[in-house]
Design an enzyme around this catalytic site. Structure first.
Site, PDB file in Angstrom:
ATOM      1  N   ARG A 266       0.833  -1.211   0.000  1.00 46.00           N
ATOM      2  CA  ARG A 266       0.000   0.000   0.000  1.00 46.00           C
ATOM      3  C   ARG A 266       0.864   1.256   0.000  1.00 46.00           C
ATOM      4  O   ARG A 266       0.593   2.219  -0.714  1.00 46.00           O
ATOM      5  CB  ARG A 266      -0.928  -0.012   1.223  1.00 46.00           C
ATOM      6  CG  ARG A 266      -2.054  -1.005   1.094  1.00 46.00           C
ATOM      7  CD  ARG A 266      -2.724  -1.321   2.412  1.00 46.00           C
ATOM      8  NE  ARG A 266      -3.723  -2.370   2.199  1.00 46.00           N
ATOM      9  CZ  ARG A 266      -4.152  -3.193   3.120  1.00 46.00           C
ATOM     10  NH1 ARG A 266      -3.687  -3.107   4.362  1.00 46.00           N
ATOM     11  NH2 ARG A 266      -5.052  -4.116   2.827  1.00 46.00           N
ATOM     12  N   PHE A 404      -6.360  -2.150  -6.147  1.00 45.99           N
ATOM     13  CA  PHE A 404      -5.134  -2.839  -5.734  1.00 45.99           C
ATOM     14  C   PHE A 404      -4.908  -2.782  -4.218  1.00 45.99           C
ATOM     15  O   PHE A 404      -5.248  -1.793  -3.576  1.00 45.99           O
ATOM     16  CB  PHE A 404      -3.918  -2.135  -6.357  1.00 45.99           C
ATOM     17  CG  PHE A 404      -3.451  -2.696  -7.671  1.00 45.99           C
ATOM     18  CD1 PHE A 404      -3.768  -3.972  -8.090  1.00 45.99           C
ATOM     19  CD2 PHE A 404      -2.648  -1.924  -8.487  1.00 45.99           C
ATOM     20  CE1 PHE A 404      -3.318  -4.470  -9.295  1.00 45.99           C
ATOM     21  CE2 PHE A 404      -2.184  -2.405  -9.699  1.00 45.99           C
ATOM     22  CZ  PHE A 404      -2.529  -3.686 -10.097  1.00 45.99           C
ATOM     23  N   GLU A 405      -4.243  -3.800  -3.689  1.00 47.68           N
ATOM     24  CA  GLU A 405      -3.752  -3.811  -2.307  1.00 47.68           C
ATOM     25  C   GLU A 405      -4.839  -3.524  -1.275  1.00 47.68           C
ATOM     26  O   GLU A 405      -4.630  -2.829  -0.288  1.00 47.68           O
ATOM     27  CB  GLU A 405      -2.607  -2.791  -2.124  1.00 47.68           C
ATOM     28  CG  GLU A 405      -1.567  -2.753  -3.221  1.00 47.68           C
ATOM     29  CD  GLU A 405      -0.779  -4.054  -3.339  1.00 47.68           C
ATOM     30  OE1 GLU A 405      -1.094  -5.017  -2.629  1.00 47.68           O
ATOM     31  OE2 GLU A 405       0.143  -4.108  -4.152  1.00 47.68           O
ATOM     32  N   GLY A 406      -6.022  -4.064  -1.521  1.00 48.61           N
ATOM     33  CA  GLY A 406      -7.160  -3.770  -0.648  1.00 48.61           C
ATOM     34  C   GLY A 406      -7.879  -2.546  -1.169  1.00 48.61           C
ATOM     35  O   GLY A 406      -7.265  -1.494  -1.350  1.00 48.61           O
TER      36      GLY A 406
END
Length: 594
Positions: A266, A404-406
């Site tokens: 993140r 992306f990434e959560g």
């Protein structure tokens, strides 16, 4: 990061504590070695990658792999890999700078980012000495390329809901993997795959899978909206025999690796968004200067200037946040000996310390890039909607960053949720601060006069923190253990926290610049900080009112709103005039400027 008393800064403490400008890392602190890494990266992108840009966008595996290996030869893949395993072992500020500078390479930057970040770091942080010796030297040079494999057809944000299973073989030598993964970046050409599966269907565990293992296959490329030059494929596991020595970390502790690597991912994503935003500003300002309408360049029209000013301001704030956070992570990890047996646990703890800040960076930077890219297309007009101009691709590519990434929604829930958990563990005196505020809020707030540079804005930041404590304290009192079910309120709290971190990061950076360079050289930064803090404070007021209206009604709501009004009392500044000055500087420079 140490505060002025020499104490390590606790994650999330910014919302309740004052922070000294001298304690934060800012781009103006970069040393010569860091600037050299940035120049090396820029030269590589402009000299080696950009000439092949169109071919990369057509998904040329061979070319992408060739260029990744060239990046490895320059040391650009080994910044986070310790020297004893063939890397450079650089500080996190340097690796962040490389990540930001690579962003101009679009899809190729994503391929590299997935390899050096979420692909390689699990082994760097959690691998055994033997696993590090076996894999890291080849990953640091690009001889081997890595991919991270978490998402499944039925589990995206709910990572622990994975259905892929692993069962120990009868001879105890292998784990047999069965299942599938989707949306795996670099899948088409990766050699090493970090795969998550449940041992016996219950113990979430991490495995190092090699491409040539029998029963492991890779599906067709996804047809994507953007990032078309990056490989994205599904994976299939049919009785894949993975040696027991390829278990990464401990059985049943895969979540520790997954979530901490996502935290770093993140943060790194935020740096990539920063680099893309800077490119969009450069493309847009140059276009505005060359495109003529009504016998004048577009840049001569105030509304176009306003767009460029706002794009630059938000990018400045993003940059301030990204490098402040890189300094926090650096300080948290730098004293850990990664050769010690318990280094994985220590690293996990140090990364988790700033999980909240990593989520803030991800949400803020991805939404700033979307804003900047959208305004960039608007400045380009009809041409911005054609593939002839790169701003069109930046616009399409930017959209994935909020997923992306959560997703940003998940991260918005994580931000206040993580803060509350820290408070419940006694790591932060959140409730004590909120309770101490109650008596203060019942008193009249006298009128304020501000004379020194940024004193007004510093006051607004202080009020924003008090507003968070006010609505956060009410939310915890009202909902207690049921707070996690109140997603709209949590989102309001998250947005206030994001704005506070953004306001404070810009203020701290600008104050540190003034101390280093003087007010005259920091004049543009001062103006950008003023505009951002005032506009963000209005947003804090809006989110607070929405939260209060959700939690209370009638006379109680009216009482709370009257208290909020005391905290939000503010005389606005002429942001139109200030933005015109900032716009003129951006237009003159034809690029992002500080």
């Amino acid at each position: 990061m140490l505060d002025t008393k020499g104490t390590k800064v606790k994650g999330g403490s910014f919302i309740i504590d004052d922070v000294e400008a001298s304690s934060v890392v800012i781009p103006e602190d970069f040393v010569e070695e860091q600037r050299m890494m940035m120049e090396t990266t820029r030269d590589f992108v402009e000299g080696e990658v950009m000439p092949h840009d169109e071919e990369i966008e057509k998904l040329n595996y061979e070319l992408t792999v060739k260029l990744i290996r060239k990046a490895g030869e320059l040391g650009l893949l080994g910044s986070d890999v310790p020297e004893e395993y063939g890397g450079l072992g650089l500080d996190k500020v340097s690796s962040t700078l490389i990540n930001e500078t690579l962003a101009k390479a679009s899809s190729f930057a994503l391929s590299v980012g997935a390899h050096v970040g979420i692909g390689t770091l699990p082994i760097v942080f959690f691998g055994t000495a033997e696993q590090k010796r076996k894999y890291l030297p080849a990953l640091a040079t690009g001889e081997k390329i890595a991919a991270y494999c978490l998402t499944e057809p039925t589990s995206g944000s709910d990572a622990l809901g994975a259905k892929t299973t692993a069962k120990l073989s009868e001879d105890g030598q292998h784990y047999i993997l069965n299942g599938s993964k989707i949306f795996i970046t670099n899948a088409g050409f990766a050699d090493i795959f970090i795969v998550y599966a449940k041992v016996d269907g219950k113990d979430f565990t991490t495995f190092i899978v090699e491409r040539d293992m029998e029963g492991f296959s890779i599906g067709p490329e996804e047809k994507k909206m953007g990032i078309k030059g990056s490989s994205t494929c599904p994976l299939f596991f049919e009785d894949v025999k993975v040696p027991v020595e390829n278990v990464l970390g401990e059985i049943g502790r895969g979540h520790v690796i997954a979530f901490n690597i996502l935290n770093i991912g993140r943060f790194k994503l935020g740096a990539g968004c920063l680099g893309a935003a800077k490119e969009a500003i450069e493309l847009s300002s140059k276009y505005a200067n060359t495109r003529t309408q009504f016998s004048k360049p577009l840049s001569a029209f105030p509304l176009i200037g306003k767009k460029l000013a706002e794009m630059n301001i938000r990018t400045y704030v993003t940059e301030s946040m990204v490098y402040r956070t890189s300094g926090l992570i650096d300080s948290s990890m730098k004293d850990i000996d990664q050769n010690q047996p318990d280094s994985g646990q220590l690293l996990a703890k140090s990364i988790a310390e700033y999980a909240l800040e990593c989520s803030i960076n991800k949400v803020f930077a991805s939404e700033v890039l979307d804003f900047v890219a959208d305004e960039g297309v608007q400045i380009h007009g009809g041409y911005g909607f054609t593939q002839e101009y790169k701003i069109e691709r930046i616009y399409r590519d930017s959209r994935i960053n909020r997923i992306f990434e959560g997703t940003n929604e998940i991260n918005r829930l994580l931000i206040p949720g993580t803060l509350v958990k820290k408070a419940m563990k006694g790591e932060l005196p959140l409730m004590q601060k909120a309770q101490g505020l109650q008596a203060e809020l019942m008193q009249l707030v006298p009128g304020q006069t501000f004379e020194g540079t940024l004193e007004h804005e510093t006051h607004l930041l202080l009020m924003a923190k008090k507003i968070f404590l006010m609505i956060g304290g009410l939310a915890m009192q009202k909902y207690a253990m049921e707070l996690d079910k109140q997603q709209e309120v949590l989102s309001n709290l998250a947005d206030v926290m994001i704005l506070v971190y953004a306001m404070e990061s810009a203020l701290l950076r600008t104050r540190k610049m003034i101390a280093k360079l003087g007010e005259q050289k920091a004049a543009n930064a001062i103006e950008m900080t003023k505009v951002y803090v005032h506009e963000a404070f209005d947003d804090v007021d809006r989110f607070a009112k929405e939260a209060l209206a959700t939690m209370e009604s009638g006379d109680v709501l009216r009482t709370q709103l009257s208290i909020l009004k005391k905290l939000t009392r503010n005389t606005p500044i002429d942001t139109v005039a200030v933005k015109r000055g900032i716009a003129a500087r951006v237009i003159g420079a034809e690029k992002y400027i500080v």
